[in-house]
Design a protein around this motif. Structure first.
Motif, PDB file in Angstrom:
ATOM      1  N   PHE A 203       0.817  -1.208   0.000  1.00 52.48           N
ATOM      2  CA  PHE A 203       0.000   0.000   0.000  1.00 52.48           C
ATOM      3  C   PHE A 203       0.855   1.264   0.000  1.00 52.48           C
ATOM      4  CE2 PHE A 203      -2.903  -3.164   1.810  1.00 52.48           C
ATOM      5  CZ  PHE A 203      -4.049  -2.923   1.085  1.00 52.48           C
ATOM      6  N   TRP A 204       1.894   1.320   0.848  1.00 52.61           N
ATOM      7  CA  TRP A 204       2.619   2.577   0.969  1.00 52.61           C
ATOM      8  C   TRP A 204       3.377   2.926  -0.302  1.00 52.61           C
ATOM      9  CZ3 TRP A 204       7.698   2.144   0.062  1.00 52.61           C
ATOM     10  CH2 TRP A 204       8.437   1.079   0.547  1.00 52.61           C
ATOM     11  N   SER A 205       3.736   1.945  -1.101  1.00 54.70           N
ATOM     12  CA  SER A 205       4.416   2.246  -2.358  1.00 54.70           C
ATOM     13  C   SER A 205       3.507   3.062  -3.283  1.00 54.70           C
ATOM     14  CB  SER A 205       4.847   0.947  -3.046  1.00 54.70           C
ATOM     15  OG  SER A 205       3.748   0.062  -3.196  1.00 54.70           O
ATOM     16  N   ASN A 206       2.214   2.723  -3.300  1.00 60.61           N
ATOM     17  CA  ASN A 206       1.266   3.489  -4.119  1.00 60.61           C
ATOM     18  C   ASN A 206       1.039   4.885  -3.543  1.00 60.61           C
ATOM     19  OD1 ASN A 206      -0.848   3.924  -6.133  1.00 60.61           O
ATOM     20  ND2 ASN A 206      -2.287   3.649  -4.460  1.00 60.61           N
ATOM     21  N   TYR A 207       0.932   4.987  -2.210  1.00 60.49           N
ATOM     22  CA  TYR A 207       0.704   6.292  -1.591  1.00 60.49           C
ATOM     23  C   TYR A 207       1.914   7.204  -1.761  1.00 60.49           C
ATOM     24  CZ  TYR A 207      -3.742   5.034   0.452  1.00 60.49           C
ATOM     25  OH  TYR A 207      -5.057   4.688   0.610  1.00 60.49           O
ATOM     26  N   SER A 208       3.100   6.636  -1.812  1.00 62.13           N
ATOM     27  CA  SER A 208       4.295   7.435  -2.028  1.00 62.13           C
ATOM     28  C   SER A 208       4.258   8.109  -3.401  1.00 62.13           C
ATOM     29  CB  SER A 208       5.542   6.547  -1.912  1.00 62.13           C
ATOM     30  OG  SER A 208       6.707   7.266  -2.240  1.00 62.13           O
ATOM     31  N   ARG A 209       3.922   7.335  -4.426  1.00 65.25           N
ATOM     32  CA  ARG A 209       3.864   7.893  -5.771  1.00 65.25           C
ATOM     33  C   ARG A 209       2.720   8.907  -5.909  1.00 65.25           C
ATOM     34  NH1 ARG A 209       2.442   5.275  -9.591  1.00 65.25           N
ATOM     35  NH2 ARG A 209       1.382   3.539  -8.575  1.00 65.25           N
ATOM     36  N   GLN A 210       1.557   8.553  -5.323  1.00 67.79           N
ATOM     37  CA  GLN A 210       0.407   9.457  -5.405  1.00 67.79           C
ATOM     38  C   GLN A 210       0.680  10.776  -4.690  1.00 67.79           C
ATOM     39  OE1 GLN A 210      -2.326   9.145  -7.078  1.00 67.79           O
ATOM     40  NE2 GLN A 210      -2.535   6.983  -7.586  1.00 67.79           N
ATOM     41  N   THR A 211       1.281  10.691  -3.500  1.00 66.87           N
ATOM     42  CA  THR A 211       1.566  11.898  -2.731  1.00 66.87           C
ATOM     43  C   THR A 211       2.549  12.793  -3.471  1.00 66.87           C
ATOM     44  OG1 THR A 211       1.185  10.711  -0.649  1.00 66.87           O
ATOM     45  CG2 THR A 211       2.391  12.787  -0.527  1.00 66.87           C
ATOM     46  N   ARG A 212       3.600  12.207  -4.026  1.00 66.80           N
ATOM     47  CA  ARG A 212       4.579  13.003  -4.771  1.00 66.80           C
ATOM     48  C   ARG A 212       3.908  13.705  -5.956  1.00 66.80           C
ATOM     49  NH1 ARG A 212       7.599  13.410  -9.147  1.00 66.80           N
ATOM     50  NH2 ARG A 212       9.772  14.126  -8.957  1.00 66.80           N
ATOM     51  N   SER A 213       3.112  12.949  -6.709  1.00 65.93           N
ATOM     52  CA  SER A 213       2.451  13.523  -7.880  1.00 65.93           C
ATOM     53  C   SER A 213       1.512  14.666  -7.491  1.00 65.93           C
ATOM     54  CB  SER A 213       1.680  12.434  -8.620  1.00 65.93           C
ATOM     55  OG  SER A 213       0.948  12.958  -9.705  1.00 65.93           O
ATOM     56  N   LEU A 214       0.724  14.461  -6.434  1.00 62.69           N
ATOM     57  CA  LEU A 214      -0.217  15.489  -6.004  1.00 62.69           C
ATOM     58  C   LEU A 214       0.506  16.725  -5.472  1.00 62.69           C
ATOM     59  CD1 LEU A 214      -2.808  13.176  -4.221  1.00 62.69           C
ATOM     60  CD2 LEU A 214      -3.254  14.573  -6.247  1.00 62.69           C
ATOM     61  N   MET A 215       1.599  16.517  -4.732  1.00 61.91           N
ATOM     62  CA  MET A 215       2.335  17.655  -4.181  1.00 61.91           C
ATOM     63  C   MET A 215       3.006  18.467  -5.283  1.00 61.91           C
ATOM     64  SD  MET A 215       1.909  17.935  -0.948  1.00 61.91           S
ATOM     65  CE  MET A 215       3.259  19.044  -0.540  1.00 61.91           C
ATOM     66  N   ILE A 250      -5.814  12.246  -1.279  1.00 66.46           N
ATOM     67  CA  ILE A 250      -5.210  11.119  -0.556  1.00 66.46           C
ATOM     68  C   ILE A 250      -6.235  10.466   0.354  1.00 66.46           C
ATOM     69  CG2 ILE A 250      -3.492  10.508   1.193  1.00 66.46           C
ATOM     70  CD1 ILE A 250      -1.683  12.663  -0.004  1.00 66.46           C
ATOM     71  N   VAL A 251      -7.032  11.280   1.050  1.00 66.41           N
ATOM     72  CA  VAL A 251      -8.091  10.741   1.908  1.00 66.41           C
ATOM     73  C   VAL A 251      -9.110   9.968   1.076  1.00 66.41           C
ATOM     74  CG1 VAL A 251     -10.023  11.376   3.402  1.00 66.41           C
ATOM     75  CG2 VAL A 251      -7.795  12.478   3.703  1.00 66.41           C
ATOM     76  N   THR A 252      -9.439  10.485  -0.112  1.00 71.82           N
ATOM     77  CA  THR A 252     -10.372   9.786  -0.999  1.00 71.82           C
ATOM     78  C   THR A 252      -9.820   8.432  -1.419  1.00 71.82           C
ATOM     79  OG1 THR A 252     -11.174  11.909  -1.839  1.00 71.82           O
ATOM     80  CG2 THR A 252     -11.671   9.965  -3.138  1.00 71.82           C
ATOM     81  N   ILE A 253      -8.546   8.393  -1.778  1.00 67.99           N
ATOM     82  CA  ILE A 253      -7.902   7.133  -2.165  1.00 67.99           C
ATOM     83  C   ILE A 253      -7.920   6.155  -0.994  1.00 67.99           C
ATOM     84  CG2 ILE A 253      -5.721   6.082  -2.892  1.00 67.99           C
ATOM     85  CD1 ILE A 253      -5.080   8.755  -4.300  1.00 67.99           C
ATOM     86  N   PHE A 254      -7.692   6.679   0.209  1.00 67.14           N
ATOM     87  CA  PHE A 254      -7.714   5.817   1.390  1.00 67.14           C
ATOM     88  C   PHE A 254      -9.099   5.202   1.591  1.00 67.14           C
ATOM     89  CE2 PHE A 254      -8.355   5.411   6.059  1.00 67.14           C
ATOM     90  CZ  PHE A 254      -7.460   4.369   6.271  1.00 67.14           C
ATOM     91  N   GLY A 255     -10.151   5.989   1.366  1.00 66.69           N
ATOM     92  CA  GLY A 255     -11.504   5.445   1.480  1.00 66.69           C
ATOM     93  C   GLY A 255     -11.758   4.330   0.482  1.00 66.69           C
ATOM     94  N   ILE A 256     -11.242   4.489  -0.742  1.00 67.45           N
ATOM     95  CA  ILE A 256     -11.401   3.444  -1.758  1.00 67.45           C
ATOM     96  C   ILE A 256     -10.621   2.190  -1.375  1.00 67.45           C
ATOM     97  CG2 ILE A 256     -10.962   2.883  -4.185  1.00 67.45           C
ATOM     98  CD1 ILE A 256     -11.357   5.849  -4.813  1.00 67.45           C
ATOM     99  N   ASP A 257      -9.479   2.370  -0.706  1.00 66.98           N
ATOM    100  CA  ASP A 257      -8.601   1.247  -0.372  1.00 66.98           C
ATOM    101  C   ASP A 257      -9.055   0.464   0.858  1.00 66.98           C
ATOM    102  OD1 ASP A 257      -6.917   1.561  -2.478  1.00 66.98           O
ATOM    103  OD2 ASP A 257      -5.411   2.719  -1.384  1.00 66.98           O
ATOM    104  N   LEU A 258     -10.116   0.899   1.531  1.00 63.31           N
ATOM    105  CA  LEU A 258     -10.531   0.212   2.758  1.00 63.31           C
ATOM    106  C   LEU A 258     -10.848  -1.256   2.499  1.00 63.31           C
ATOM    107  CD1 LEU A 258     -12.773   2.882   4.520  1.00 63.31           C
ATOM    108  CD2 LEU A 258     -10.575   2.007   5.279  1.00 63.31           C
ATOM    109  N   GLY A 259     -11.546  -1.532   1.396  1.00 67.15           N
ATOM    110  CA  GLY A 259     -11.843  -2.920   1.057  1.00 67.15           C
ATOM    111  C   GLY A 259     -10.589  -3.712   0.783  1.00 67.15           C
ATOM    112  N   SER A 260      -9.603  -3.086   0.149  1.00 66.21           N
ATOM    113  CA  SER A 260      -8.337  -3.760  -0.133  1.00 66.21           C
ATOM    114  C   SER A 260      -7.579  -4.061   1.154  1.00 66.21           C
ATOM    115  CB  SER A 260      -7.472  -2.892  -1.055  1.00 66.21           C
ATOM    116  OG  SER A 260      -8.130  -2.634  -2.274  1.00 66.21           O
TER     117      SER A 260
END
Length: 325
Positions: A203-215, A250-260
């Motif tokens: 999970f954190w590998s995806n959040y790392s890329r997403q956070t960098r892109s968004l920032m 990021i919070v939205t992505i986290f909500g989608i990832d709850l099932g995962s």
């Protein structure tokens, strides 16, 4: 804000009703007879008829579903006695109330999910912020490579390696055990550190890329450039303006990832020998215990919907525009 949350709660109730109705129809209108599955292969027709009556399967499906939902809300009378709310019925395997079984298992899965989420949000968002802060520098490239490697591994592969290296060889941590919060948090947390870290990798590998892109995207916005032009420090602009704008997605992505997260918990529990809802669901499937399968599914669905409502509430706090929608 209150109106926004009320709408989300009403939507959650509707979703849960639809999930419960579809799940009930899928499980209890299958070609296989639940009474025969409960009784076994050598069951006499008289016993099958008796089980039909005890389980209420001799009534129309809408009546069965209504009694089932009433049992969850108010409790109901079962062959073994009164079943208090929330009553998900009896397990075919052990004739035990399903809620009692779930109640003994969900603390492990909940602890694993919360610990794993805390780990991958901390590591993933942290790496993404470092990459955005030092974009183009060697540390940015290293963080990107580490994230790519994290996405390439699976729990069932990295889990045994982590147990062998960090628990068996180096002895740095416990190989994993069910938490027992009655004996204090220290012993319980020690048995969840390695499973939570292993589950967080994918999970954190995806959040790392997403956070960098968004920032990087936020740092190029007009209001951020305006803040810089006013003489505000780079760190203040980075965390006060850019980070706040990036947190909503990021919070939205986290909500989608709850099932995962729950899906990852099933594999993690099997890898580390933890007795949570994931292992319970697998056991119910192998034993063809339909009421237990349905109880675990409905409980998990309710947990995901509830967490999504909380995510919506936090999103409304982060972005005031959402309150007006």
């Amino acid at each position: 804000m209150l109106r926004f949350l009320v709408r989300r709660m009403l939507g959650a109730v509707v979703i849960l009703l639809l999930i419960s109705a579809i799940t009930y129809l899928l499980f209890f209108t299958l070609p296989s007879d639940p009474a025969l599955l409960s009784c076994g292969k050598n069951c006499s027709p008289q016993n099958v008829t008796l089980i039909h009556k005890n389980l209420g399967l001799d009534q129309p499906v809408p009546v069965q579903y209504g009694e089932y939902m009433a049992g969850i809300l108010f409790g109901r009378h079962l062959p073994l006695g009164t079943c208090p709310a929330p009553c998900f019925g009896l397990s075919f395997a052990g004739n035990m109330p399903i809620w009692e079984i779930i109640k003994s298992r969900y603390p492990t899965t909940l602890s694993l999910a919360i610990g794993g989420a805390a780990a991958f949000l901390t590591i993933g968002v942290g790496l993404g912020l470092i990459s955005a802060w030092r974009q183009g520098k060697p540390i940015d490239k290293i963080a990107g490579s580490v994230s790519l490697m994290g996405q390439s591994v699976q729990i069932y592969f990295i889990g045994p390696l982590a147990i062998y290296l960090f628990a068996d060889t180096l002895g740095w941590t416990d190989p994993g055990h069910d938490p027992d919060w009655s004996h204090g948090p220290a012993g319980s947390i020690s048995g969840l550190i390695l499973p939570c870290l292993v589950m967080s990798v994918i999970f954190w590998s995806n959040y790392s890329r997403q956070t960098r892109s968004l920032m990087v995207e936020q740092l190029a916005e007009d209001h951020v450039r305006t803040a810089r032009a006013k003489g505000m420090s780079a760190a203040y602009v980075f965390f006060r303006y850019a980070l706040r704008g990036a947190m909503g997605p990021i919070v939205t992505i986290f909500g989608i990832d709850l099932g995962s997260i729950l899906g990852g918990a099933i594999i993690t529990e099997s890898t580390f020998g933890l007795h949570g809802l994931g292992q319970l669901a697998v056991s119910a499937v192998t034993q063809t215990d339909l009421p237990l399968e349905m109880g675990v599914m409905l409980f998990s669905a309710a947990a995901i919907v509830l967490f999504n409502v909380l995510i919506d509430a936090s999103y409304a706090v982060i972005d005031p525009r959402v309150r007006l929608s």
